[in-house]
Every structure is written in structure tokens, then in C-alpha cells.
Design a protein around this motif. Sequence first.
Motif, PDB file in Angstrom:
ATOM      1  N   PRO A  64       0.836  -1.196   0.000  1.00  0.00           N
ATOM      2  CA  PRO A  64       0.000   0.000   0.000  1.00  0.00           C
ATOM      3  C   PRO A  64       0.870   1.243   0.000  1.00  0.00           C
ATOM      4  O   PRO A  64       1.947   1.263   0.569  1.00  0.00           O
ATOM      5  CB  PRO A  64      -0.790  -0.100   1.314  1.00  0.00           C
ATOM      6  CG  PRO A  64      -0.706  -1.523   1.705  1.00  0.00           C
ATOM      7  CD  PRO A  64       0.568  -2.059   1.123  1.00  0.00           C
ATOM      8  N   HIS A  65       0.380   2.291  -0.645  1.00  0.00           N
ATOM      9  CA  HIS A  65       1.136   3.543  -0.695  1.00  0.00           C
ATOM     10  C   HIS A  65       1.377   4.049   0.721  1.00  0.00           C
ATOM     11  O   HIS A  65       0.524   3.914   1.582  1.00  0.00           O
ATOM     12  CB  HIS A  65       0.352   4.583  -1.510  1.00  0.00           C
ATOM     13  CG  HIS A  65       1.183   5.755  -1.863  1.00  0.00           C
ATOM     14  ND1 HIS A  65       1.391   6.785  -0.989  1.00  0.00           N
ATOM     15  CD2 HIS A  65       1.890   6.042  -2.972  1.00  0.00           C
ATOM     16  CE1 HIS A  65       2.181   7.681  -1.549  1.00  0.00           C
ATOM     17  NE2 HIS A  65       2.489   7.258  -2.754  1.00  0.00           N
ATOM     18  N   SER A 100      -1.332   5.648   2.746  1.00  0.00           N
ATOM     19  CA  SER A 100      -2.644   5.022   2.834  1.00  0.00           C
ATOM     20  C   SER A 100      -2.982   4.565   4.249  1.00  0.00           C
ATOM     21  O   SER A 100      -4.106   4.210   4.515  1.00  0.00           O
ATOM     22  CB  SER A 100      -2.732   3.847   1.861  1.00  0.00           C
ATOM     23  OG  SER A 100      -1.812   2.843   2.205  1.00  0.00           O
ATOM     24  N   THR A 146      -4.535  11.090   1.465  1.00  0.00           N
ATOM     25  CA  THR A 146      -5.581  10.233   2.012  1.00  0.00           C
ATOM     26  C   THR A 146      -5.517  10.062   3.529  1.00  0.00           C
ATOM     27  O   THR A 146      -6.519  10.243   4.214  1.00  0.00           O
ATOM     28  CB  THR A 146      -5.538   8.854   1.326  1.00  0.00           C
ATOM     29  OG1 THR A 146      -5.786   9.059  -0.077  1.00  0.00           O
ATOM     30  CG2 THR A 146      -6.575   7.910   1.888  1.00  0.00           C
ATOM     31  N   ASP A 187      -5.766  11.572  -3.430  1.00  0.00           N
ATOM     32  CA  ASP A 187      -5.954  10.138  -3.201  1.00  0.00           C
ATOM     33  C   ASP A 187      -4.653   9.348  -3.301  1.00  0.00           C
ATOM     34  O   ASP A 187      -4.113   9.132  -4.388  1.00  0.00           O
ATOM     35  CB  ASP A 187      -6.989   9.594  -4.186  1.00  0.00           C
ATOM     36  CG  ASP A 187      -7.512   8.234  -3.805  1.00  0.00           C
ATOM     37  OD1 ASP A 187      -6.832   7.505  -3.043  1.00  0.00           O
ATOM     38  OD2 ASP A 187      -8.610   7.884  -4.266  1.00  0.00           O
ATOM     39  N   SER A 188      -4.162   8.898  -2.163  1.00  0.00           N
ATOM     40  CA  SER A 188      -2.919   8.133  -2.087  1.00  0.00           C
ATOM     41  C   SER A 188      -3.050   6.754  -2.727  1.00  0.00           C
ATOM     42  O   SER A 188      -2.052   6.139  -3.080  1.00  0.00           O
ATOM     43  CB  SER A 188      -2.472   7.989  -0.632  1.00  0.00           C
ATOM     44  OG  SER A 188      -2.250   9.256  -0.065  1.00  0.00           O
ATOM     45  N   ARG A 189      -4.262   6.285  -2.898  1.00  0.00           N
ATOM     46  CA  ARG A 189      -4.464   4.991  -3.554  1.00  0.00           C
ATOM     47  C   ARG A 189      -4.411   5.118  -5.069  1.00  0.00           C
ATOM     48  O   ARG A 189      -4.385   4.128  -5.776  1.00  0.00           O
ATOM     49  CB  ARG A 189      -5.806   4.393  -3.133  1.00  0.00           C
ATOM     50  CG  ARG A 189      -5.870   4.071  -1.639  1.00  0.00           C
ATOM     51  CD  ARG A 189      -7.279   3.754  -1.230  1.00  0.00           C
ATOM     52  NE  ARG A 189      -8.131   4.909  -1.458  1.00  0.00           N
ATOM     53  CZ  ARG A 189      -8.705   5.633  -0.504  1.00  0.00           C
ATOM     54  NH1 ARG A 189      -8.537   5.309   0.749  1.00  0.00           N
ATOM     55  NH2 ARG A 189      -9.462   6.660  -0.793  1.00  0.00           N
ATOM     56  N   ARG A 190      -4.386   6.365  -5.551  1.00  0.00           N
ATOM     57  CA  ARG A 190      -4.368   6.602  -6.996  1.00  0.00           C
ATOM     58  C   ARG A 190      -3.170   7.452  -7.409  1.00  0.00           C
ATOM     59  O   ARG A 190      -3.265   8.272  -8.317  1.00  0.00           O
ATOM     60  CB  ARG A 190      -5.658   7.279  -7.428  1.00  0.00           C
ATOM     61  CG  ARG A 190      -6.829   6.368  -7.245  1.00  0.00           C
ATOM     62  CD  ARG A 190      -8.037   6.879  -7.977  1.00  0.00           C
ATOM     63  NE  ARG A 190      -9.073   5.864  -7.922  1.00  0.00           N
ATOM     64  CZ  ARG A 190     -10.306   6.090  -7.561  1.00  0.00           C
ATOM     65  NH1 ARG A 190     -10.677   7.305  -7.235  1.00  0.00           N
ATOM     66  NH2 ARG A 190     -11.178   5.122  -7.545  1.00  0.00           N
TER      67      ARG A 190
END
Length: 181
Positions: A58-59, A62, A112, A145-148
Motif C-alpha cells: 500500500p502507498h 494510505s 488520504t 488520493d494516495s491509492r491513486r
Amino acid sequence: MANPNAKIAVVLVAVLGLLQVSCAVARRHGKPGPCDDAAAADFVNDLPGRLRGHKKAPHPGSHRCAPARHGGGGTPAVMTVNGFMRGKSGGGTSACDGHFHSDGELIAALSTGWFGSGHRCHRAIRITSARTGRSVEARVVDECDSRRGCRGNIVDSSPAVWRALGLDTDVGEVPVTWSDA
């Protein structure tokens, strides 16, 4: 024989749990913890592939570390410039209210983990430039958005914030600290 990936997963969960505890303890004592240090937050992605199960971890942003709230220092971050208007670099409408916003507003988007699932929506944060020493209060209107792809240490702000801090938007990224106002 037990699944080696299951053992790795247990170890990673334990390490992440320890990271969360160390963040809480550091904050209670007014010191920056591992969640406040971007280099320490990258530790998971630096693990050899076999320990990560050959997948990208995971980033770093996140996880759900909130910023330190110790006196005056704030949380170290990288500030980037963002357009919150229709057709600008920010993309779509803001996560907090579903609207576009003027580049003349003192507004920001947080990574995020710092955005806290919207808990900081419409709240003021204080951003201080490491270069000029100036501070400004900006209202949180969006999530980076850290997931993107957004790094976990980003304060994405409008051109108005950059002007208020005496910074040139052409630079693109500058070191700042931020805290809840």
C-alpha cells in the motif's frame, strides 16, 4: 507445512501495528513519529519483493496516521500547486462538497491518511512555508488520493495559497509544515 505468504502477512500486520502504536506514543509526547517522517513511511515499499508477496505494498500515505499536533512545528509535508476549477489540474469536483472552487480561494487537498475519510472537510489548516517562513490558513476541500498515485505527504493547494506564502507556482513543489488551525 504452513503457507509462507500467510507468515509474511502476519509479520507485515504486526509491523504496521507497531508503527501505529509508535505514532500514538510519539504524539502523546509531542515528538514526530514514524508517520510524520515520509522516509520511514516508505519502509513497506522498500521491502524485498518476496516479503511483499511480489506485489506493491500500500502507498505510504494510505495508513491512517493523523498529523502531530505539537506546538507550532506542524507536520512536515510537500506542498504542490493544484487547480480546483473545472478543467484544471485537480480533475473533478472536490470530495467535500462536490463543487469546483476558484483558484483565488485559500483551499487545499490533503493526502488520504491526513484527509481522514473526510473528517477534515471544510476545516481550516495552517500551512507554513519552509522557504519564506510565512503562514496561511486554508480550508480543506478535497483529498489527494494516495491509492491513486498521490504521495502520502502531500498538501495540494490553490494558487492563492502559494501567493499568500510568497511562493512561485512555477516551482511546483515546496517543503511546508501544516497543522490543524
